[in-house]
Design a protein around this motif. Structure first.
Motif, PDB file in Angstrom:
ATOM      1  N   MET A   1       0.789  -1.235   0.000  1.00 28.18           N
ATOM      2  CA  MET A   1       0.000   0.000   0.000  1.00 28.18           C
ATOM      3  C   MET A   1       0.825   1.292   0.000  1.00 28.18           C
ATOM      4  SD  MET A   1      -2.900  -1.272  -0.352  1.00 28.18           S
ATOM      5  CE  MET A   1      -3.570   0.370  -0.514  1.00 28.18           C
ATOM      6  N   GLU A   2       2.010   1.286  -0.589  1.00 31.13           N
ATOM      7  CA  GLU A   2       2.782   2.523  -0.708  1.00 31.13           C
ATOM      8  C   GLU A   2       2.612   3.177  -2.077  1.00 31.13           C
ATOM      9  OE1 GLU A   2       6.355   1.983   2.587  1.00 31.13           O
ATOM     10  OE2 GLU A   2       6.810   1.597   0.486  1.00 31.13           O
ATOM     11  N   VAL A   3       1.654   2.658  -2.871  1.00 30.43           N
ATOM     12  CA  VAL A   3       1.228   3.302  -4.117  1.00 30.43           C
ATOM     13  C   VAL A   3      -0.273   3.560  -3.986  1.00 30.43           C
ATOM     14  CG1 VAL A   3       3.069   2.283  -5.502  1.00 30.43           C
ATOM     15  CG2 VAL A   3       0.895   1.076  -5.275  1.00 30.43           C
ATOM     16  N   PRO A   4      -0.879   4.375  -4.879  1.00 32.19           N
ATOM     17  CA  PRO A   4      -2.277   4.760  -4.679  1.00 32.19           C
ATOM     18  C   PRO A   4      -3.252   3.594  -4.547  1.00 32.19           C
ATOM     19  CG  PRO A   4      -1.265   6.190  -6.297  1.00 32.19           C
ATOM     20  CD  PRO A   4      -0.255   5.114  -5.994  1.00 32.19           C
ATOM     21  N   HIS A   5      -4.204   3.763  -3.625  1.00 38.14           N
ATOM     22  CA  HIS A   5      -5.203   2.739  -3.324  1.00 38.14           C
ATOM     23  C   HIS A   5      -5.935   2.269  -4.579  1.00 38.14           C
ATOM     24  CE1 HIS A   5      -9.441   1.669  -2.525  1.00 38.14           C
ATOM     25  NE2 HIS A   5      -8.969   1.047  -1.460  1.00 38.14           N
ATOM     26  N   GLU A   6      -6.387   3.219  -5.411  1.00 36.95           N
ATOM     27  CA  GLU A   6      -7.188   2.845  -6.571  1.00 36.95           C
ATOM     28  C   GLU A   6      -6.381   2.026  -7.576  1.00 36.95           C
ATOM     29  OE1 GLU A   6      -5.609   7.055  -7.426  1.00 36.95           O
ATOM     30  OE2 GLU A   6      -6.431   5.933  -5.716  1.00 36.95           O
ATOM     31  N   VAL A   7      -5.072   2.248  -7.613  1.00 40.43           N
ATOM     32  CA  VAL A   7      -4.207   1.493  -8.517  1.00 40.43           C
ATOM     33  C   VAL A   7      -4.079   0.046  -8.030  1.00 40.43           C
ATOM     34  CG1 VAL A   7      -1.866   1.316  -9.441  1.00 40.43           C
ATOM     35  CG2 VAL A   7      -2.957   3.546  -9.226  1.00 40.43           C
ATOM     36  N   VAL A   8      -3.873  -0.120  -6.726  1.00 36.80           N
ATOM     37  CA  VAL A   8      -3.760  -1.464  -6.156  1.00 36.80           C
ATOM     38  C   VAL A   8      -5.071  -2.235  -6.335  1.00 36.80           C
ATOM     39  CG1 VAL A   8      -3.325  -2.796  -4.056  1.00 36.80           C
ATOM     40  CG2 VAL A   8      -2.041  -0.691  -4.486  1.00 36.80           C
ATOM     41  N   LEU A   9      -6.186  -1.592  -6.028  1.00 38.14           N
ATOM     42  CA  LEU A   9      -7.486  -2.256  -6.140  1.00 38.14           C
ATOM     43  C   LEU A   9      -7.782  -2.646  -7.581  1.00 38.14           C
ATOM     44  CD1 LEU A   9     -10.026  -3.234  -4.744  1.00 38.14           C
ATOM     45  CD2 LEU A   9     -10.992  -0.936  -5.000  1.00 38.14           C
ATOM     46  N   TYR A  10      -7.463  -1.772  -8.523  1.00 40.53           N
ATOM     47  CA  TYR A  10      -7.689  -2.068  -9.940  1.00 40.53           C
ATOM     48  C   TYR A  10      -6.855  -3.264 -10.390  1.00 40.53           C
ATOM     49  CZ  TYR A  10      -8.199  -1.207 -14.970  1.00 40.53           C
ATOM     50  OH  TYR A  10      -8.468  -1.327 -16.317  1.00 40.53           O
ATOM     51  N   ALA A  11      -5.591  -3.301  -9.988  1.00 41.51           N
ATOM     52  CA  ALA A  11      -4.727  -4.426 -10.347  1.00 41.51           C
ATOM     53  C   ALA A  11      -5.239  -5.729  -9.750  1.00 41.51           C
ATOM     54  CB  ALA A  11      -3.300  -4.151  -9.878  1.00 41.51           C
ATOM     55  N   MET A  12      -5.689  -5.671  -8.499  1.00 44.93           N
ATOM     56  CA  MET A  12      -6.236  -6.864  -7.856  1.00 44.93           C
ATOM     57  C   MET A  12      -7.503  -7.342  -8.578  1.00 44.93           C
ATOM     58  SD  MET A  12      -5.700  -5.762  -3.852  1.00 44.93           S
ATOM     59  CE  MET A  12      -6.182  -7.323  -3.117  1.00 44.93           C
ATOM     60  N   THR A  13      -8.343  -6.399  -8.984  1.00 46.88           N
ATOM     61  CA  THR A  13      -9.574  -6.742  -9.698  1.00 46.88           C
ATOM     62  C   THR A  13      -9.263  -7.449 -11.013  1.00 46.88           C
ATOM     63  OG1 THR A  13     -10.673  -4.798  -8.754  1.00 46.88           O
ATOM     64  CG2 THR A  13     -11.721  -5.820 -10.647  1.00 46.88           C
ATOM     65  N   GLU A  14      -8.307  -6.910 -11.747  1.00 50.37           N
ATOM     66  CA  GLU A  14      -7.935  -7.520 -13.026  1.00 50.37           C
ATOM     67  C   GLU A  14      -7.293  -8.890 -12.813  1.00 50.37           C
ATOM     68  OE1 GLU A  14      -8.600  -6.446 -16.179  1.00 50.37           O
ATOM     69  OE2 GLU A  14      -9.881  -5.060 -15.063  1.00 50.37           O
ATOM     70  N   ALA A  15      -6.456  -9.004 -11.811  1.00 49.37           N
ATOM     71  CA  ALA A  15      -5.815 -10.291 -11.519  1.00 49.37           C
ATOM     72  C   ALA A  15      -6.847 -11.344 -11.149  1.00 49.37           C
ATOM     73  CB  ALA A  15      -4.794 -10.119 -10.396  1.00 49.37           C
ATOM     74  N   ARG A  16      -7.834 -10.956 -10.364  1.00 53.90           N
ATOM     75  CA  ARG A  16      -8.885 -11.887  -9.953  1.00 53.90           C
ATOM     76  C   ARG A  16      -9.651 -12.432 -11.165  1.00 53.90           C
ATOM     77  NH1 ARG A  16     -11.763 -12.954  -5.455  1.00 53.90           N
ATOM     78  NH2 ARG A  16      -9.661 -13.091  -4.589  1.00 53.90           N
ATOM     79  N   LYS A  17      -9.901 -11.576 -12.154  1.00 51.24           N
ATOM     80  CA  LYS A  17     -10.624 -12.007 -13.358  1.00 51.24           C
ATOM     81  C   LYS A  17      -9.911 -13.153 -14.074  1.00 51.24           C
ATOM     82  CE  LYS A  17     -12.581  -7.446 -14.517  1.00 51.24           C
ATOM     83  NZ  LYS A  17     -12.511  -6.324 -15.502  1.00 51.24           N
ATOM     84  N   HIS A  18      -8.599 -13.200 -13.928  1.00 49.25           N
ATOM     85  CA  HIS A  18      -7.811 -14.164 -14.688  1.00 49.25           C
ATOM     86  C   HIS A  18      -7.197 -15.249 -13.817  1.00 49.25           C
ATOM     87  CE1 HIS A  18      -8.269 -11.829 -18.368  1.00 49.25           C
ATOM     88  NE2 HIS A  18      -8.139 -10.763 -17.603  1.00 49.25           N
ATOM     89  N   GLY A  19      -7.721 -15.397 -12.612  1.00 48.99           N
ATOM     90  CA  GLY A  19      -7.309 -16.508 -11.754  1.00 48.99           C
ATOM     91  C   GLY A  19      -5.910 -16.398 -11.191  1.00 48.99           C
ATOM     92  N   VAL A  20      -5.367 -15.191 -11.132  1.00 48.39           N
ATOM     93  CA  VAL A  20      -4.032 -14.994 -10.557  1.00 48.39           C
ATOM     94  C   VAL A  20      -4.142 -14.993  -9.032  1.00 48.39           C
ATOM     95  CG1 VAL A  20      -2.042 -13.446 -10.440  1.00 48.39           C
ATOM     96  CG2 VAL A  20      -3.365 -13.618 -12.563  1.00 48.39           C
TER      97      VAL A  20
END
Length: 312
Positions: free
Chosen positions: A137-156
Motif C-alpha cells: 500500500m505505498e502506491v495509490p489505493h485505486e491502482v492497487v485495487l484495480y490491479a487486484m480486480t484484473e488479476a482476480r478475473k484471470h485466476g491470478v
C-alpha cells in the motif's frame, strides 16, 4: 512468474544508540543511502531466490531513480514495467535504526504517487500471465485495487501485504487470496492487540468474518499464525542475533510468493518465508541483506532446518 506492484524508494538510514526524545539532538553512528521501497524489496527477494519476477512501479527521472533501476536489474528483476516520471522525485524514506535493530521510518512517497490505473492497463498482459500478484500500500489505493480486480478475473493468486494499513479498505481485503498483517496492522483492522497465539487466532477469525479467505498474522519473534480453510496453524520464529530489521517483512512477503509459486502449501511457504526473514535480519540493508537460495541453504544446514525446497 511473479508480478509485484509497489513502491520504489531511496532509504536514507541513520544508525543511533537510541532514538532521540522529542526536541532532543543525538549523535549518530553513521548514515547510508540504500535502495529500498516495499515493492522493490519484495521483487528483489523473489529475484534473489531465483524467480522470474517483474516490478510495476514508478521512479523519478533523477539519479536516485537510476540507482533503484540498477538495483532491480542486478538482482534479477525485470524493470520493463517501471514508469519514469518527471512530475515528482523518486520516493524517499528516512530510516533510524537503534542498537536493538528496531527501526522507525518517515516515508515521502514522491513518484510512487504518480502510478495510475492507466499504467496498470499497460501491464495487463503481464498480470494475466502471472501466477502470483504481490501488492502493498505505498502506491495509490485505486491502482492497487484495480490491479487486484484484473488479476482476480484471470485466476491470478493475489497476496496483499497490508502495509501501511491506513490505505487498505474492506473491499480490498475481499479480493486478496491471502493477507499478511503484522501485529500493528492486525490491531488496525480488528481492534485486537495480538500478544499470543490465542489473540492472533481471534483476530484471524474476525478477518475471516470480514471476507478474508486466508491470513498470516505475523507476530515478530513469536513467529506466525496461519488461518486457512477455517483452521489455525502456528509456525514458530527462528531465534537469531538481529542486526537490521529494515526489510524483514518485505523479504517474508517475497519469499512467501516464491514458495507458493513453487506449489508449496501455505504452511510450507510460511516456514520458508520465516527462514528467509530470519536470515535477512542478521544482515544490513533492506535489499542487500536479502539472501540468495544458496545462502538460505547454508543457513538451514547450520540450523538443522528442513524446508520444502531443500528436502532430499
Amino acid at each position: 512468474m511473479i508480478t509485484v506492484l509497489g513502491s520504489m524508494n531511496l532509504d536514507v538510514v541513520a544508525r543511533v544508540e537510541r532514538y532521540p526524545s522529542h526536541g532532543e539532538t543525538k549523535l549518530g553512528k553513521g548514515v547510508e543511502m540504500l535502495a529500498g521501497g516495499k515493492g522493490a524489496n519484495q521483487a528483489i527477494a523473489c529475484g534473489r531466490l531465483g524467480k522470474d519476477v517483474s516490478l510495476i512501479g514508478c521512479a523519478g527521472r533523477d539519479p536516485f531513480g537510476d540507482r533503484l533501476i540498477h538495483s532491480l536489474q542486478k538482482n534479477g528483476v525485470n524493470s520493463e514495467f517501471v514508469k519514469i516520471t518527471e512530475r515528482a522525485s523518486t520516493g524517499t524514506v528516512l530510516v533510524t535504526v537503534d542498537d536493538t535493530a528496531e527501526n522507525t521510518m518517515i516515508v515521502i512517497k514522491g513518484a510512487n504517487e504518480m502510478l495510475t490505473t492507466q499504467d496498470i492497463d499497460a501491464c495487463i498482459g503481464l498480470i494475466r500471465s502471472s501466477s502470483v500478484l504481490l501488492v502493498q500500500m505505498e502506491v495509490p489505493h485505486e491502482v492497487v485495487l484495480y490491479a487486484m480486480t484484473e488479476a482476480r478475473k484471470h485466476g491470478v493468486y493475489i497476496i496483499l501485504d497490508p502495509a501501511p494499513a491506513e490505505g487498505v479498505t474492506l473491499d480490498m481485503l475481499g479480493f486478496a487470496d491471502l493477507i499478511t498483517p503484522n501485529k500493528q496492522e492486525t490491531k488496525h483492522f480488528t481492534g485486537i492487540d495480538v500478544t499470543d497465539e490465542a489473540s492472533a487466532a481471534a483476530a484471524a477469525r474476525q478477518l475471516a468474518d470480514a471476507g478474508v479467505k486466508n491470513s498470516i498474522i505475523k507476530m515478530a519473534e513469536q513467529g506466525s499464525l496461519i488461518y486457512a480453510d477455517g483452521k489455525c496453524t502456528r509456525v514458530k520464529g527462528i531465534r537469531v542475533e538481529a542486526v537490521d530489521t529494515v526489510g524483514a517483512g518485505d523479504s517474508f512477503a517475497g519469499a512467501l510468493a516464491v514458495a507458493l509459486d513453487d506449489g508449496a502449501t501455505i504452511t510450507e511457504a510460511v516456514e520458508f518465508a520465516t527462514a528467509v526473514s530470519a536470515l535477512k535480519v542478521t544482515r544490513s540493508g533492506a535489499q542487500d541483506g536479502i539472501p540468495t537460495r544458496d545462502e538460505l541453504d547454508e543457513f538451514c544446514k547450520s540450523r538443522n532446518l528442513t524446508l520444502y525446497n531443500n528436502r532430499p
